[in-house]
Scaffold this motif. Structure first.
Motif, short mmCIF file in Angstrom:
data_model
loop_
_atom_site.label_atom_id
_atom_site.label_comp_id
_atom_site.label_asym_id
_atom_site.label_seq_id
_atom_site.Cartn_x
_atom_site.Cartn_y
_atom_site.Cartn_z
N ALA A 273 -29.60 -8.60 -3.25
CA ALA A 273 -28.14 -8.53 -3.27
C ALA A 273 -27.60 -8.01 -1.94
CB ALA A 273 -27.67 -7.62 -4.41
N ALA A 274 -28.28 -8.37 -0.84
CA ALA A 274 -27.88 -7.86 0.47
C ALA A 274 -26.45 -8.25 0.81
CB ALA A 274 -28.84 -8.38 1.54
N ARG B 258 -28.14 -19.17 6.33
CA ARG B 258 -28.17 -20.34 7.19
C ARG B 258 -27.08 -21.35 6.85
NH1 ARG B 258 -33.80 -23.34 9.02
NH2 ARG B 258 -33.11 -23.75 11.16
N VAL B 259 -26.50 -21.20 5.67
CA VAL B 259 -25.37 -22.04 5.27
C VAL B 259 -24.05 -21.33 5.53
CG1 VAL B 259 -24.20 -23.15 3.32
CG2 VAL B 259 -26.68 -23.30 3.53
N VAL B 260 -23.96 -20.07 5.10
CA VAL B 260 -22.68 -19.36 5.11
C VAL B 260 -22.27 -18.93 6.51
CG1 VAL B 260 -21.39 -17.41 4.17
CG2 VAL B 260 -23.09 -18.58 2.76
N SER C 195 -26.25 -16.29 -2.73
CA SER C 195 -26.57 -17.48 -3.51
C SER C 195 -26.94 -18.68 -2.65
CB SER C 195 -25.40 -17.84 -4.43
OG SER C 195 -24.23 -18.09 -3.66
N LEU C 196 -26.25 -18.87 -1.53
CA LEU C 196 -26.48 -20.05 -0.69
C LEU C 196 -27.37 -19.77 0.52
CD1 LEU C 196 -22.87 -21.56 -0.67
CD2 LEU C 196 -24.78 -22.13 -2.18
N VAL D 164 -15.94 -12.50 -0.98
CA VAL D 164 -16.41 -13.85 -1.32
C VAL D 164 -17.68 -14.19 -0.55
CG1 VAL D 164 -15.85 -16.31 -1.17
CG2 VAL D 164 -14.11 -14.68 -1.93
N ALA D 165 -17.70 -13.88 0.73
CA ALA D 165 -18.87 -14.23 1.56
C ALA D 165 -20.11 -13.47 1.14
CB ALA D 165 -18.56 -13.94 3.03
#
Length: 406
Positions: free
Chosen positions: A336-337, A72-74, A68-69, A61-62
């Motif tokens: 897609a890292a 710095r958010v995740v 996508s996010l 999931v991460a």
């Protein structure tokens, strides 16, 4: 070097230490929680599988959320959730609530594991030289910190639930405080902001390149599975090997894992400089070969000194392998890292969980020391397949990651 890049590297170290500390905090309190919930060792083993399932799911999931996010958010969100989830196992009062809490904690830890590794790839790209192994070394430092704090808390008679809640709360604060230092964008622009690099970063690879990168990532994932299977086997069977095969006392046998872990930490502290000088492919190939020599010495040597030397070589050889594989996956396709790192980390984690079980199953057929020969075969295979790192996008990366004065 820009101050922001130095701060981003420090922040990455903090998150790696944080991840190791949170997992270590659960590990050191396992005996107390097992007693409180009143479960057998067999039941605990099943619950640990649930922890692994949660971690594997969180990794997948991460990976996509990071793409996508953004990191710095995740990364900070995962750190906050993982810190909060640490308190849950300490509050469990029966097997069912413990199972649910471990599923949640494992999921959050898997999210933090993958997202911080993706950010580490960005930092490495910005530095222009290998730094990944140093990050992985600090994960082990977190485990040591957890052992020291957990032991002190137990010695002071502090309830495990309270100790885990306090450590979790501190982790939430640290995760939030470190978030501002994370790289806000892609690594190239963070380092220099040049128009040429920005153009390179925005150029999307062709469909054929993406397909080739995807195939390489799965090859890297298989190598990660083999390497981390070896690491998982060493975690659970090193002490038992000395005790059951060589007749060492329990106190002496305990030093087998300590020797392996110390050698692995030392190797990771040195691996970045060696990778900058000789290349990541050389680290993987010669590291796996060294590990093969070490575990063969363990399996066939009849002396205690040979076993300790073998476990040390095994840890030293394996130390730089996983960081090179994670780094290669992250650089295979910058767009897609996260997904790529999650595949390598996820399959590697499956290997880590499977290692002890595979060796245990083999002991029903052959002696323990002979079962360890399987690890020799896996290391030799990894060394032979190290050329996977010298393909496609990673070849370009190797030419960019040259020694610098940063």
């Amino acid at each position: 070097m820009e101050r922001s890049l130095r701060a981003a590297r420090v922040a990455t170290y903090v998150y790696f230490v944080l991840c190791g500390t949170l997992m270590g905090a659960w590990v050191v309190h396992i005996p107390a929680i097992e007693e409180r919930v009143d479960i057998s060792h067999a039941t605990l083993g099943g619950l640990l599988v649930i922890l692994g399932v949660g971690a594997f799911t969180g990794m997948q999931v991460a990976g996509r959320l990071t793409d996508s996010l953004g990191v710095r958010v995740v990364v900070p969100a995962s750190g906050v959730l993982c810190g909060a989830a640490l308190a849950l196992p300490g509050l469990a009062r029966d097997p069912w609530t413990l199972a649910a809490s471990l599923l949640v904690f494992g999921f959050c830890n898997g999210c933090l594991d993958v997202s911080m590794n993706v950010h580490a790839v960005h930092v490495e790209k910005a530095y222009g030289r290998p730094v990944m192994s140093g990050f992985h070394a600090t994960f082990s430092v977190g485990g040591v910190l957890a052992a020291l704090v957990g032991g002190s808390a137990a010695g002071a008679g502090l309830d495990p639930a309270a100790a885990m809640a306090v450590m979790g709360a501190l982790s939430v604060v640290i995760a939030l405080a470190s978030a501002r230092a994370l790289l806000p964008a892609g690594p190239a622009s963070a380092c220099t902001g040049s128009a040429e690099q920005d153009q390179e970063q925005t150029e999307a690879p062709s469909a054929a390149e993406r397909h080739g990168a995807g195939r390489r990532v799965w090859l890297l994932a298989v190598l990660a599975l083999m390497v981390m299977l070896c690491e998982g086997a060493a975690n659970d069977w090193s002490a038992l090997h000395l005790k059951d095969v060589l007749g060492a006392s329990a106190s002496t046998a305990a030093f087998a894992y300590g020797t392996f872990a110390a050698a692995m930490t030392t190797g990771r502290l040195l691996a970045d400089r060696l990778a900058a000088r000789f290349g990541s492919m050389a680290i993987l190939r010669h590291g796996a070969a060294t590990a093969a020599v070490g575990i063969t010495l363990v399996a066939l040597g009849p002396w205690l000194w040979a076993a300790f030397a073998g476990w040390a070589l095994f840890g030293l050889g394996l130390s730089g392998c996983v960081p090179q594989l994670f780094s290669a996956a992250g650089h295979a396709d910058p767009a897609a890292a996260g997904a790529n790192v999650s595949r390598v980390a996820g399959l590697g984690y499956v290997g880590m969980l499977a290692g002890p079980a595979v060796i245990g199953w083999l002991t029903h057929l052959v002696a323990l020391n002979h079962a360890l020969v399987l690890l020799t075969l896996l290391c030799v295979t990894t060394a032979a397949a190290a050329g996977t790192l010298r393909t496609g996008h990673h070849t370009t990366r190797e030419s960019e990651l040259v020694p610098s004065d940063h």
